[in-house]
Scaffold this motif. Sequence first.
Motif, short mmCIF file in Angstrom:
data_model
loop_
_atom_site.label_atom_id
_atom_site.label_comp_id
_atom_site.label_asym_id
_atom_site.label_seq_id
_atom_site.Cartn_x
_atom_site.Cartn_y
_atom_site.Cartn_z
N ASP A 118 -67.08 81.70 -1.79
CA ASP A 118 -65.84 82.48 -1.76
C ASP A 118 -64.80 81.83 -0.84
N ARG A 174 -52.37 74.67 -0.24
CA ARG A 174 -53.79 74.48 -0.55
C ARG A 174 -54.32 73.18 0.05
N ASP A 204 -61.27 80.56 -2.17
CA ASP A 204 -60.06 81.09 -1.56
C ASP A 204 -59.15 79.97 -1.07
N LYS A 205 -59.72 78.92 -0.52
CA LYS A 205 -58.91 77.82 0.02
C LYS A 205 -58.38 76.90 -1.08
#
Length: 187
Positions: A118, A95, A122-123
């Motif tokens: 989003d 991450r 997501d990241k």
Amino acid sequence: MPFPALKKISFCYHHNVIVNQRAQLDEGKKLIISPYALLWHNDKYYLAGNYEKYNNISNYRIDRMKHVELTDLSVRPFSEVSDYRECFDTTDYARKSFHMFHGEQERIVLRCSNDLIDVIVDKFGRNIELSCHDRNAFTVRASVFVSDGLVEWLMQHGDRVVVLSPKRLKEKMIHQIDAMRTAYQIT
């Protein structure tokens, strides 16, 4: 039965070079690494580990490693070269990394267009620190590895992501934008 002591590995690490107008792997460099984790990123496997010459973690593409051998040398504990103590947290490590580049860990603040929510979740995951910036954007705060990979990741979003801090990252972005302007001969 006791868990066997972990050992370092040695391998020859290669990069692509141009020879006779074709790409091929170079002669390579022999490395001895303390391996910590295997990671999958953009359809490639990477080994996260410590190269004994440095006090950090680096990433090595598995497909560029040749002549891999187990050594008799004990692995350097990851707690000596990272913030991880009990276990190497591959999810957290991935991450914080961008395009498998590693750098100094810093807290960044980004202003992002609302349509990127989003992508950001997501990241960085759902537990990321978010706040409303205005009706068109939000602010995100995250602890990441500041690297060329981060700059590339930010650049792909154009003006929909603006670095607010740290100043050093903002300056890297400006330098990259100026370099692109020069490359395209835009005044």
